[in-house]
Design a protein around this motif. Structure first.
Motif, mmCIF file in Angstrom:
data_model
loop_
_atom_site.group_PDB
_atom_site.id
_atom_site.type_symbol
_atom_site.label_atom_id
_atom_site.label_comp_id
_atom_site.label_asym_id
_atom_site.label_seq_id
_atom_site.Cartn_x
_atom_site.Cartn_y
_atom_site.Cartn_z
ATOM 1 N N ALA A 11 19.071 48.839 30.303
ATOM 2 C CA ALA A 11 18.982 47.679 29.303
ATOM 3 C C ALA A 11 20.114 46.828 29.498
ATOM 4 C CB ALA A 11 18.550 48.044 28.007
ATOM 5 N N GLY A 12 21.070 46.959 30.205
ATOM 6 C CA GLY A 12 22.344 46.138 30.317
ATOM 7 C C GLY A 12 23.467 46.539 29.853
ATOM 8 N N TRP A 13 23.435 47.912 29.390
ATOM 9 C CA TRP A 13 24.910 48.419 28.764
ATOM 10 C C TRP A 13 25.707 48.709 29.699
ATOM 11 C CZ3 TRP A 13 26.509 48.933 23.795
ATOM 12 C CH2 TRP A 13 27.632 49.775 23.360
ATOM 13 N N ARG A 14 27.100 48.502 29.605
ATOM 14 C CA ARG A 14 27.988 48.792 30.662
ATOM 15 C C ARG A 14 29.171 49.669 29.909
ATOM 16 N NH1 ARG A 14 24.065 47.925 33.086
ATOM 17 N NH2 ARG A 14 23.584 46.452 34.700
ATOM 18 N N THR A 15 29.753 50.522 30.727
ATOM 19 C CA THR A 15 31.023 51.083 30.220
ATOM 20 C C THR A 15 31.995 50.445 29.586
ATOM 21 O OG1 THR A 15 30.776 52.634 32.289
ATOM 22 C CG2 THR A 15 32.897 52.926 31.103
ATOM 23 N N ALA A 16 32.245 49.135 29.895
ATOM 24 C CA ALA A 16 33.356 48.288 29.238
ATOM 25 C C ALA A 16 32.731 48.039 27.840
ATOM 26 C CB ALA A 16 33.501 46.880 30.061
ATOM 27 N N HIS A 17 31.590 48.051 27.499
ATOM 28 C CA HIS A 17 31.296 47.776 26.144
ATOM 29 C C HIS A 17 31.688 48.823 25.094
ATOM 30 C CE1 HIS A 17 27.707 45.268 28.234
ATOM 31 N NE2 HIS A 17 28.428 44.366 27.833
ATOM 32 N N GLY A 18 31.887 49.884 25.594
ATOM 33 C CA GLY A 18 32.382 51.166 24.895
ATOM 34 C C GLY A 18 33.801 50.903 24.342
ATOM 35 N N THR A 19 34.648 50.053 24.752
ATOM 36 C CA THR A 19 36.021 49.730 24.439
ATOM 37 C C THR A 19 36.045 48.527 23.501
ATOM 38 O OG1 THR A 19 36.411 48.350 26.458
ATOM 39 C CG2 THR A 19 36.954 50.981 26.514
ATOM 40 N N SER A 20 34.717 47.948 23.521
ATOM 41 C CA SER A 20 34.860 46.550 22.740
ATOM 42 C C SER A 20 34.670 46.835 21.158
ATOM 43 C CB SER A 20 33.554 45.602 23.139
ATOM 44 O OG SER A 20 33.724 44.519 22.500
ATOM 45 N N ARG A 21 35.395 46.232 20.416
ATOM 46 C CA ARG A 21 35.376 46.422 19.016
ATOM 47 C C ARG A 21 33.964 45.257 18.291
ATOM 48 N NH1 ARG A 21 39.792 48.367 16.381
ATOM 49 N NH2 ARG A 21 41.433 48.750 17.564
ATOM 50 N N SER A 22 33.437 44.557 19.287
ATOM 51 C CA SER A 22 32.292 43.862 18.762
ATOM 52 C C SER A 22 30.923 44.403 18.929
ATOM 53 C CB SER A 22 32.352 42.572 19.573
ATOM 54 O OG SER A 22 31.907 42.614 20.827
ATOM 55 N N THR A 23 30.864 45.642 19.585
ATOM 56 C CA THR A 23 29.562 46.269 19.967
ATOM 57 C C THR A 23 29.253 47.409 19.095
ATOM 58 O OG1 THR A 23 30.725 47.742 21.627
ATOM 59 C CG2 THR A 23 29.737 45.949 22.442
ATOM 60 N N GLY A 24 28.014 47.610 18.792
ATOM 61 C CA GLY A 24 27.342 48.596 17.982
ATOM 62 C C GLY A 24 25.946 48.864 18.578
ATOM 63 N N VAL A 25 25.722 50.212 18.173
ATOM 64 C CA VAL A 25 24.180 50.658 18.664
ATOM 65 C C VAL A 25 23.493 51.068 17.213
ATOM 66 C CG1 VAL A 25 22.977 52.333 19.950
ATOM 67 C CG2 VAL A 25 24.949 51.223 20.786
ATOM 68 N N VAL A 26 22.248 50.632 17.269
ATOM 69 C CA VAL A 26 21.289 51.478 16.266
ATOM 70 C C VAL A 26 20.328 52.260 17.080
ATOM 71 C CG1 VAL A 26 19.254 50.709 14.826
ATOM 72 C CG2 VAL A 26 21.367 49.246 14.978
ATOM 73 N N LEU A 27 20.375 53.673 16.448
ATOM 74 C CA LEU A 27 19.436 54.465 17.081
ATOM 75 C C LEU A 27 17.935 54.560 16.400
ATOM 76 C CD1 LEU A 27 19.116 56.932 19.133
ATOM 77 C CD2 LEU A 27 19.776 58.418 17.142
ATOM 78 N N ALA A 28 17.087 53.835 16.749
ATOM 79 C CA ALA A 28 15.729 53.628 16.210
ATOM 80 C C ALA A 28 14.929 54.884 16.284
ATOM 81 C CB ALA A 28 15.131 52.338 16.714
ATOM 82 N N ALA A 29 14.596 55.424 15.310
ATOM 83 C CA ALA A 29 13.772 56.766 15.101
ATOM 84 C C ALA A 29 12.584 56.211 14.233
ATOM 85 C CB ALA A 29 14.367 57.782 14.925
ATOM 86 N N ALA A 30 11.459 57.308 14.527
ATOM 87 C CA ALA A 30 10.089 57.271 13.704
ATOM 88 C C ALA A 30 10.314 57.198 12.170
ATOM 89 C CB ALA A 30 9.131 58.250 14.296
ATOM 90 N N GLY A 31 11.218 58.211 11.774
ATOM 91 C CA GLY A 31 11.385 58.352 10.251
ATOM 92 C C GLY A 31 10.441 59.528 9.808
#
Length: 299
Positions: free
Chosen positions: A165-185
């Protein structure tokens, strides 16, 4: 790496190999050994791989009105068959799609079957629906395998979909990035615990990026709520990782709430196919139970 003097002997695993490579090799070796030496239900003796009585792997999907779901699940099972050509593999759905699970079980001639839920956490379907379906098939000796998650192979698949989807390794060092793990519930607290565990593993895989679990139904936070929570923490580039086996309504809604990247569902990823076989192999290590009974294998 030095080549062993005797080419018939296995090579030593490269200690520098990544986690996914090691898991792939270990899972493949374990599956081969268990398939060749599975236990005879009658007397405990071992049968060779050539036996025609391997327990049937019955993959259990939830079912969806989205036509892409059935296509995706079938593609996943095609990968499973490629990895283990001698293994009989069938599909059954809990609802919404044919074949339904009880019809699949009724169509088996007898012997042993292992229900492998294509579900990502413990919950009502795994704890109640699958054992209930097994109890309606007295002509079979049925084991119920653990759900697919949590497991490092799932994390590798999630990471791969984010990368696509476009995630790159460099994003892991950025303080501005985050991830939501979307599950069914689910209302089952064990299900939420499993999803939180996967979120933690994914965070580690992404180099410490915060990963917040969120749910499309029955639990909180929702995906939009999780996005707002990360934004409040100064995370403005937020990706949504799709913790769904196949496309469907929940996956579509979750992706629509992504303010930045939205990953595709796990789908027919190779790591998912290996994990299906791993859960099947785990179930084979348990003692067969009487016809009409079931046994849930712990994750």
């Amino acid at each position: 790496m030095t080549q062993p003097a005797d080419p018939r002997e296995p090579r030593t695993l490269d200690v520098t190999a990544g986690t996914a490579q090691l898991l792939t090799r270990i899972t493949s070796q374990l599956g081969t050994q268990l398939t060749r030496l599975h236990l005879n239900a009658a007397n405990g003796t071992r049968r060779p791989m050539s036996t025609p009585h391997l327990p049937t792997l019955v993959a259990v999907a939830h079912g969806s009105r989205d036509p892409r779901a059935l296509t995706t699940v079938n593609a996943l099972l095609d990968r499973v068959r490629e990895l283990r050509p001698s293994l009989p593999v069938r599909l059954g759905h809990i609802e919404l799609n044919a074949p339904l699970l009880d019809h699949t079980l009724a169509g088996l001639d007898g012997g042993d079957a292992v229900l492998v839920p294509l579900l990502l956490s413990r919950g009502y379907h795994v704890k109640h629906d699958l054992p209930g379906a097994a109890a309606t098939a007295p002509h079979l000796r049925v084991r119920v395998a653990a759900p697919l998650g949590p497991h490092p192979l799932l994390v590798e698949a999630l990471h791969a979909r984010l990368t696509e989807a476009g995630w790159r390794t460099a994003h892991g060092t950025s303080r501005s990035t985050g991830v939501v793990l979307a599950a069914a519930g689910s209302r089952d607290p064990d299900s939420a615990a499993d999803t939180r565990r996967t979120a933690g593993l994914l965070s580690e895989r992404l180099g410490g990026v915060p990963v917040v679990p969120a749910y499309a139904s029955a639990a909180s936070p929702t995906v939009p709520e999780a996005v707002r929570a990360l934004t409040a923490r100064g995370r403005h580039r937020i990706a949504v990782a799709s913790y769904f086996t196949a496309p469907g309504l929940f996956a579509t809604r979750s992706a629509a709430a992504a303010p930045w990247l939205a990953a595709a569902p796990l789908g027919a990823h190779a790591a998912l196919a290996r994990l299906v076989l791993h859960r099947y192999d785990q179930a084979l290590t348990t003692t067969p139970v009487p016809a009409g009974s079931s046994q849930l294998v712990p994750a």
